[in-house]
Design an enzyme around this catalytic site. Structure first.
Site, PDB file in Angstrom:
ATOM      1  N   GLY A   1       0.785  -1.231   0.000  1.00 18.80           N
ATOM      2  CA  GLY A   1       0.000   0.000   0.000  1.00 18.80           C
ATOM      3  C   GLY A   1       0.814   1.276   0.000  1.00 18.80           C
ATOM      4  O   GLY A   1       1.823   1.410  -0.699  1.00 18.80           O
TER       5      GLY A   1
ATOM      6  N   ASP B   1       6.436  -5.276  14.964  1.00 21.00           N
ATOM      7  CA  ASP B   1       5.081  -4.824  15.251  1.00 21.00           C
ATOM      8  C   ASP B   1       5.212  -3.474  15.949  1.00 21.00           C
ATOM      9  O   ASP B   1       5.928  -3.362  16.953  1.00 21.00           O
ATOM     10  CB  ASP B   1       4.396  -5.849  16.161  1.00 21.00           C
ATOM     11  CG  ASP B   1       2.931  -5.545  16.427  1.00 21.00           C
ATOM     12  OD1 ASP B   1       2.542  -4.369  16.391  1.00 21.00           O
ATOM     13  OD2 ASP B   1       2.186  -6.502  16.704  1.00 21.00           O
ATOM     14  N   VAL B   2       4.537  -2.429  15.435  1.00 19.17           N
ATOM     15  CA  VAL B   2       4.703  -1.096  16.024  1.00 19.17           C
ATOM     16  C   VAL B   2       4.141  -1.014  17.440  1.00 19.17           C
ATOM     17  O   VAL B   2       4.402  -0.034  18.148  1.00 19.17           O
ATOM     18  CB  VAL B   2       4.065   0.003  15.150  1.00 19.17           C
ATOM     19  CG1 VAL B   2       4.784   0.108  13.813  1.00 19.17           C
ATOM     20  CG2 VAL B   2       2.571  -0.222  14.963  1.00 19.17           C
TER      21      VAL B   2
ATOM     22  N   GLY C   1      -0.699   1.053  10.075  1.00 25.75           N
ATOM     23  CA  GLY C   1      -2.033   1.263  10.607  1.00 25.75           C
ATOM     24  C   GLY C   1      -2.996   0.165  10.190  1.00 25.75           C
ATOM     25  O   GLY C   1      -2.713  -0.622   9.288  1.00 25.75           O
TER      26      GLY C   1
ATOM     27  N   TYR D   1     -10.872   4.338  14.970  1.00 30.43           N
ATOM     28  CA  TYR D   1     -10.056   4.769  13.830  1.00 30.43           C
ATOM     29  C   TYR D   1     -10.052   6.291  13.708  1.00 30.43           C
ATOM     30  O   TYR D   1      -8.991   6.913  13.589  1.00 30.43           O
ATOM     31  CB  TYR D   1     -10.603   4.129  12.559  1.00 30.43           C
ATOM     32  CG  TYR D   1      -9.795   4.417  11.315  1.00 30.43           C
ATOM     33  CD1 TYR D   1      -8.545   3.825  11.122  1.00 30.43           C
ATOM     34  CD2 TYR D   1     -10.277   5.258  10.320  1.00 30.43           C
ATOM     35  CE1 TYR D   1      -7.810   4.057   9.980  1.00 30.43           C
ATOM     36  CE2 TYR D   1      -9.541   5.507   9.179  1.00 30.43           C
ATOM     37  CZ  TYR D   1      -8.310   4.905   9.005  1.00 30.43           C
ATOM     38  OH  TYR D   1      -7.577   5.146   7.868  1.00 30.43           O
TER      39      TYR D   1
ATOM     40  N   LYS E   1      -6.768   8.705  14.291  1.00 30.55           N
ATOM     41  CA  LYS E   1      -6.242   9.543  13.218  1.00 30.55           C
ATOM     42  C   LYS E   1      -6.280  11.027  13.588  1.00 30.55           C
ATOM     43  O   LYS E   1      -5.362  11.790  13.264  1.00 30.55           O
ATOM     44  CB  LYS E   1      -7.008   9.285  11.924  1.00 30.55           C
ATOM     45  CG  LYS E   1      -6.765   7.906  11.326  1.00 30.55           C
ATOM     46  CD  LYS E   1      -5.297   7.683  10.993  1.00 30.55           C
ATOM     47  CE  LYS E   1      -5.061   6.368  10.285  1.00 30.55           C
ATOM     48  NZ  LYS E   1      -3.633   6.165   9.933  1.00 30.55           N
TER      49      LYS E   1
END
Length: 276
Positions: free
Chosen positions: A22, A68-69, A97, A178, A182
């Site tokens: 992506g 993994d963040v 994300g 979400y 954001k």
């Protein structure tokens, strides 16, 4: 002035979280194609290794790292390793994300909000909320913190956060975590920009609208969904990862040194808008 030289990122040490596919992969591809040294970081070890191998085969200086963040210790380690390998860390894309699932973008087409079953908010679990916040907000914090440790001593750096049009397009409870994450990421970016500006480090955000990626199981690949959304976009098409490459290069390069604390919105064909 040779304007093209302002976009020179050759030799820049770069890390990209969520870099196996992506938008993250697009960021990495364009920086590497212009001579940057890039570490793609992703939770999917196989996918990030495959993409790094593909780009290496094209003669680009790209490596993959699995992290993994939400595991901040491991994330610190792989970012430290990249900075040590390159002898510098110039650019960090805090991009990893997850989305809220199928249904969130439904209200972007036709001007009507999607129907949400009564009680959706009451059924929203702690597990779902915490996972989205941990990846989409806490992961950005951890990435920026690790990057700043390497950038501040050199008094140069670019931190670029992927936010979302969802930070301002409020939808029903299906996207609650979400949207919150954001919007929080946008304010976090502002805070980072204020703190680091005096050290020559910029922080900005790219806020995509509807882009066709594999996030959320790849539901954005549905032709019917794309066609419905495209009707409400002046250019009558949704965004593709390649569309974001020029902006990523600009924000990573010296050409953007006068811009910090900005969120640049790309709404799949609507064009650019800057939100202070």
């Amino acid at each position: 002035m040779n304007v093209s030289s302002r976009f020179d990122v050759a030799g820049f040490g770069t890390i990209v979280t969520g870099g196996a596919s992506g938008l993250g992969l697009a960021y990495g591809e364009v920086l590497a194609a212009h001579g940057a040294r890039v570490t793609l970081i992703d939770v999917d070890a196989g996918a990030v290794a495959a993409q790094a191998s593909r780009l290496q085969g094209e003669g680009l200086d790209v490596r993959g790292a699995a992290a993994d963040v939400t595991d901040h210790a491991t994330l610190d380690r792989v970012i430290d390793e990249a900075a040590e390998l390159y002898g510098r860390l110039d650019v960090a894309f805090a991009n990893a994300g997850v989305d809220p699932g199928v249904g969130f973008a439904g209200a972007w087409a036709g001007g009507e909000r999607p129907r949400v079953d009564e009680g959706a908010l009451e059924r929203y679990t702690d597990e779902r909320w915490n996972r989205v916040i941990d990846i989409n907000l806490n992961g950005i914090f951890a990435t920026a913190r690790a990057a700043a440790r390497h950038m501040r001593p050199r008094r140069f750096g670019r931190i670029i956060v992927t936010t979302s049009l969802a930070a301002t397009k409020v939808e029903p409870a299906i996207g609650a975590a979400y949207m919150t994450a954001k919007a929080g990421a946008r304010h976090l970016m502002h805070s980072i920009a204020l703190e680091l500006a005096a050290d020559g480090i910029t922080a900005n955000a790219i806020a995509p609208g509807f882009f066709v990626t594999n996030i959320g199981g790849g539901h954005a690949h549905s032709p019917d969904r794309q066609a419905a959304l495209a009707k409400d976009i002046p250019m009558h098409r949704v965004g593709q990862p390649d569309d974001i490459k020029a902006l990523a290069l600009f924000l990573a390069s010296p050409a953007s040194e006068y811009i910090t604390g900005q969120e640049i919105v790309i709404d799949g064909g609507w064009g650019l808008g800057v939100a202070d």
